[in-house]
Structure formats: structure tokens, C-alpha cells
Design a protein around this motif. Sequence first.
Motif, PDB file in Angstrom:
ATOM      1  N   ASN A 191       0.829  -1.206   0.000  1.00 41.79           N
ATOM      2  CA  ASN A 191       0.000   0.000   0.000  1.00 41.79           C
ATOM      3  C   ASN A 191       0.862   1.253   0.000  1.00 41.79           C
ATOM      4  N   TYR A 192       0.577   2.098  -0.987  1.00 36.34           N
ATOM      5  CA  TYR A 192       1.382   3.297  -1.199  1.00 36.34           C
ATOM      6  C   TYR A 192       0.715   4.567  -0.661  1.00 36.34           C
ATOM      7  N   ARG A 193      -0.588   4.616  -0.776  1.00 30.75           N
ATOM      8  CA  ARG A 193      -1.298   5.836  -0.343  1.00 30.75           C
ATOM      9  C   ARG A 193      -2.634   5.468   0.282  1.00 30.75           C
ATOM     10  N   VAL A 194      -2.944   6.110   1.404  1.00 29.97           N
ATOM     11  CA  VAL A 194      -4.223   5.938   2.094  1.00 29.97           C
ATOM     12  C   VAL A 194      -4.854   7.317   2.264  1.00 29.97           C
ATOM     13  N   SER A 195      -6.111   7.444   1.879  1.00 31.07           N
ATOM     14  CA  SER A 195      -6.817   8.724   2.001  1.00 31.07           C
ATOM     15  C   SER A 195      -8.186   8.485   2.622  1.00 31.07           C
ATOM     16  N   PHE A 196      -8.592   9.386   3.482  1.00 32.15           N
ATOM     17  CA  PHE A 196      -9.979   9.317   3.952  1.00 32.15           C
ATOM     18  C   PHE A 196     -10.598  10.707   3.928  1.00 32.15           C
ATOM     19  N   LEU A 197     -11.900  10.714   3.653  1.00 34.95           N
ATOM     20  CA  LEU A 197     -12.672  11.949   3.533  1.00 34.95           C
ATOM     21  C   LEU A 197     -13.852  11.874   4.488  1.00 34.95           C
ATOM     22  N   ILE A 198     -13.999  12.900   5.324  1.00 38.40           N
ATOM     23  CA  ILE A 198     -15.096  12.954   6.293  1.00 38.40           C
ATOM     24  C   ILE A 198     -15.895  14.235   6.049  1.00 38.40           C
TER      25      ILE A 198
ATOM     26  N   LEU B  26      -3.664   7.902  15.389  1.00 34.53           N
ATOM     27  CA  LEU B  26      -3.581   6.734  14.508  1.00 34.53           C
ATOM     28  C   LEU B  26      -2.906   7.092  13.191  1.00 34.53           C
ATOM     29  N   VAL B  27      -3.283   8.244  12.647  1.00 31.70           N
ATOM     30  CA  VAL B  27      -2.709   8.702  11.378  1.00 31.70           C
ATOM     31  C   VAL B  27      -1.204   8.893  11.511  1.00 31.70           C
ATOM     32  N   MET B  28      -0.784   9.481  12.625  1.00 31.21           N
ATOM     33  CA  MET B  28       0.639   9.782  12.819  1.00 31.21           C
ATOM     34  C   MET B  28       1.461   8.547  13.187  1.00 31.21           C
ATOM     35  N   GLN B  29       0.805   7.429  13.421  1.00 28.05           N
ATOM     36  CA  GLN B  29       1.519   6.214  13.816  1.00 28.05           C
ATOM     37  C   GLN B  29       1.463   5.140  12.730  1.00 28.05           C
ATOM     38  N   THR B  30       1.363   5.552  11.466  1.00 25.34           N
ATOM     39  CA  THR B  30       1.281   4.580  10.379  1.00 25.34           C
ATOM     40  C   THR B  30       2.657   4.115   9.908  1.00 25.34           C
ATOM     41  N   GLY B  31       3.730   4.682  10.419  1.00 24.66           N
ATOM     42  CA  GLY B  31       5.092   4.260  10.077  1.00 24.66           C
ATOM     43  C   GLY B  31       5.671   3.438  11.199  1.00 24.66           C
ATOM     44  N   PRO B  32       7.018   3.198  11.107  1.00 25.42           N
ATOM     45  CA  PRO B  32       7.921   3.629  10.049  1.00 25.42           C
ATOM     46  C   PRO B  32       8.039   2.576   8.954  1.00 25.42           C
TER      47      PRO B  32
ATOM     48  N   ALA C 230     -15.339  19.655   4.881  1.00 29.66           N
ATOM     49  CA  ALA C 230     -15.023  18.223   4.798  1.00 29.66           C
ATOM     50  C   ALA C 230     -13.546  18.069   5.114  1.00 29.66           C
ATOM     51  N   TYR C 231     -13.233  17.046   5.905  1.00 27.67           N
ATOM     52  CA  TYR C 231     -11.837  16.843   6.300  1.00 27.67           C
ATOM     53  C   TYR C 231     -11.215  15.774   5.404  1.00 27.67           C
ATOM     54  N   LEU C 232     -10.071  16.128   4.827  1.00 27.52           N
ATOM     55  CA  LEU C 232      -9.372  15.234   3.908  1.00 27.52           C
ATOM     56  C   LEU C 232      -7.982  14.940   4.459  1.00 27.52           C
ATOM     57  N   CYS C 233      -7.656  13.668   4.561  1.00 27.26           N
ATOM     58  CA  CYS C 233      -6.344  13.246   5.047  1.00 27.26           C
ATOM     59  C   CYS C 233      -5.729  12.300   4.023  1.00 27.26           C
ATOM     60  N   THR C 234      -4.462  12.527   3.680  1.00 25.06           N
ATOM     61  CA  THR C 234      -3.741  11.653   2.753  1.00 25.06           C
ATOM     62  C   THR C 234      -2.412  11.252   3.381  1.00 25.06           C
ATOM     63  N   ILE C 235      -2.158   9.941   3.408  1.00 21.48           N
ATOM     64  CA  ILE C 235      -0.933   9.374   3.970  1.00 21.48           C
ATOM     65  C   ILE C 235      -0.199   8.673   2.838  1.00 21.48           C
ATOM     66  N   THR C 236       1.068   9.035   2.631  1.00 23.82           N
ATOM     67  CA  THR C 236       1.850   8.476   1.531  1.00 23.82           C
ATOM     68  C   THR C 236       3.132   7.863   2.066  1.00 23.82           C
ATOM     69  N   GLY C 237       3.420   6.629   1.663  1.00 24.35           N
ATOM     70  CA  GLY C 237       4.629   5.933   2.101  1.00 24.35           C
ATOM     71  C   GLY C 237       4.495   4.459   1.799  1.00 24.35           C
ATOM     72  N   PHE C 238       4.979   3.616   2.702  1.00 27.22           N
ATOM     73  CA  PHE C 238       4.764   2.170   2.623  1.00 27.22           C
ATOM     74  C   PHE C 238       3.963   1.819   3.866  1.00 27.22           C
ATOM     75  N   ILE C 239       2.673   1.535   3.669  1.00 22.60           N
ATOM     76  CA  ILE C 239       1.735   1.441   4.788  1.00 22.60           C
ATOM     77  C   ILE C 239       1.229   0.004   4.902  1.00 22.60           C
ATOM     78  N   LEU C 240       1.430  -0.581   6.063  1.00 20.55           N
ATOM     79  CA  LEU C 240       1.081  -1.980   6.274  1.00 20.55           C
ATOM     80  C   LEU C 240      -0.429  -2.176   6.392  1.00 20.55           C
ATOM     81  N   PRO C 241      -0.937  -3.345   5.970  1.00 18.70           N
ATOM     82  CA  PRO C 241      -2.374  -3.633   6.108  1.00 18.70           C
ATOM     83  C   PRO C 241      -2.859  -3.541   7.548  1.00 18.70           C
ATOM     84  N   GLU C 242      -2.008  -3.921   8.510  1.00 20.94           N
ATOM     85  CA  GLU C 242      -2.403  -3.862   9.921  1.00 20.94           C
ATOM     86  C   GLU C 242      -2.738  -2.433  10.350  1.00 20.94           C
ATOM     87  N   LYS C 243      -1.992  -1.459   9.828  1.00 19.31           N
ATOM     88  CA  LYS C 243      -2.269  -0.054  10.147  1.00 19.31           C
ATOM     89  C   LYS C 243      -3.573   0.408   9.509  1.00 19.31           C
TER      90      LYS C 243
END
Length: 340
Positions: A39-46, A59-65, A253-266
Motif C-alpha cells: 500500500n502506497y497511499r491511504v486517504s480518507f474523507l469525512i 492513529l494517522v501519525m503512527q502509520t510508520g515507520p 469536509a476533512y481530507l487526510c492523505t498518507i503516503t509511504g509504505f503502509i502496512l495492512p495492519e495499520k
Amino acid sequence: MATLRRLREAPRHLLVCEKSNFGNHKSRHRHLVQTHYYNYRVSFLIPECGILSEELKNLVMQTGPYYFVKNLPLHELITPEFISTFIKKGKLILSLDKDTYEETGLQGHPSQFSGRKIMKFIVSIDLMELSLNLDSKKYERISWSFKEKKPLKFDFLLAWHNTGSEESTMMSYFSKYQIQEHQPKVVLSTVRDLQCPVLQSSELEGAPEVSCQALELFDWLGAVFSNVSLNNEPNNFISTYGCPQPSTVVAKAYLCTITGFILPEKICLLLEHLCHYFDELKLAPWVTLSVQGFADSPVSWGKSEHGFWKGGEHLYNFVIFNNQDYWLQMAVGANDHCPP
């Protein structure tokens, strides 16, 4: 003319949509997240949200390393030390061009998307089986191939889900190589006066003048995540796209995008938290969670072969409704099987 005709051909895409409920014991949501590994990018829209809760922000800030290792010899990934330290189960899957495959001398099979002229081969090595048979001829042959016959080196992105209490040993284990620790890039933003499609959880196909289709939502989300104007202005020569109808305008609307190498568990943790978003009364009727895979990953879901072709896309999107219903949309490109 034949070349020009091929350039004009649009590559095949597949989009699968289904609906269920998180409370349904037959729901596949957890399995489908856990088996989408790269997984390269995770985005959520509220919608109707101006600020994230502290719990969700944490949770968002703990998706690494994750880690970048330069020029790592491939044989390091089949050593007993590596397998015993990092691997509980899994396979090493190599996608090799014809020349490299023949030079390794390993046993594999042609890519399922090779066509008449076979130019790519897939080699799959069960690491746990290998580690239990270190004296076997198979292990000797693979080790000889990686160390002597064709000593391959690659730049690797590595991520590890450590279930123990100890800190990650990835940095120390690969200390003799050039290794860097990275944290995913997080972008948080508030979109104001956003025109959103009206959805009904029971209507994947939509209802005329009542609600929009799942496919229309999928296109709309792509526009929102890409920051495309949705005004459909006739003098806009960049985009004439407009929000599908019927629609409603939300103040924030709140938009968050996380880019990196993101594990399925996260991602599972994020999905679970968003499922509980409606435990308290909210103005938003739904939220979305979208996940994109690496374009050049060897697999999409599970062990399903993934090919780049012209885009390399494999992604999924959850639409989470306030009654715990959800839509799941899964999309792949030309060199992929139908999503599971």
C-alpha cells in the motif's frame, strides 16, 4: 498504422463494487484489507467535519515507520537469520525478465500476462518451507543462484509489523548496508463548500433523482483527491467535470492523505476507527477510506499476479455509512485478474 492503433487503445480496467454490513459475520472487509500487502497511499474523507479527534489523529501519525535499503543483495532475504527474525509465514515472489530468469537457473513459470512472446517469468519461494530444510538441494540451489550464479541486488522498501514488545530491529539488522528510516508523509486539509453526491447505502446502482451510483462516487472521489475543480464551468479548459447529481453542499469536509509504505495492519486500525465514527451522532451520512497499491508491486491481492502494463493501478475504496452498511469498490488495471 498498427503502432498508432495500439497507442489509441485504452487499457482494460476492472471495477468491482459490493455492499455489506460490518456486523455481518460473512463480511469480507477485514480479509480484503489484510491481503492487500503493498500500500502506497491511504486517504480518507469525512464530510461535515472541520477537525479530527485526537485518537484518529494519533492513529494517522503512527502509520510508520518503513525503511529504504540501497543495493541489498537478494540472498539476504533467504538467510535463516532473516527468516527467524522477521518472517512468520510468506513467500518471496520475483518478477523477472526473460534474460534474468534464465541466468538465475531457478524454476518458475511464465507470467500469465505474457502473450505469445514470453518475456516475463514469476519465481515464488516459500520462505518458511525453505528455512525448515536448510540441508536440502533446493535451498543449496537457490542460495548458490543468489550468491554466485546471478548475485542480484535491489533497492528495497521494507516494512515490518512487530507484534512483540521489543523495538524494531530492522535498522540494526541491516546496519552494514545503506539503510534509512522513513515516516509516511501526512497531509491534512479542510475542504470548504464541497459539493457531495447523495448516497443511499442500499442502492449501489443509485436511484433516479434520489441517489447516485457507486461508479459515479468512485469518479468523484478521484477528482476530490486530485484537487480537481468540480464547478463544471464552460470556460474551464482544464476540467469540465461536475459533481454527480443529486448532490448536496457541505460547509466543511476533512481530507487526510498518507503516503509511504503502509502496512495492512495499520489500515485495519484506521478502518476500525472510522467504523466507530458514527457511534456518536454526526451530521455526515458517510465517510470514505481509499487505498492505492504500488504500481510496480509483484502482486495485488494475496498471491494474484500484478502487472504494470500502462498504469499499474490496484486500489480499493470503502464507503462507510452511519448505519454500519458499507460499499467496497476494488479496481485493477489491464494486467490483473478480477479482484477477489
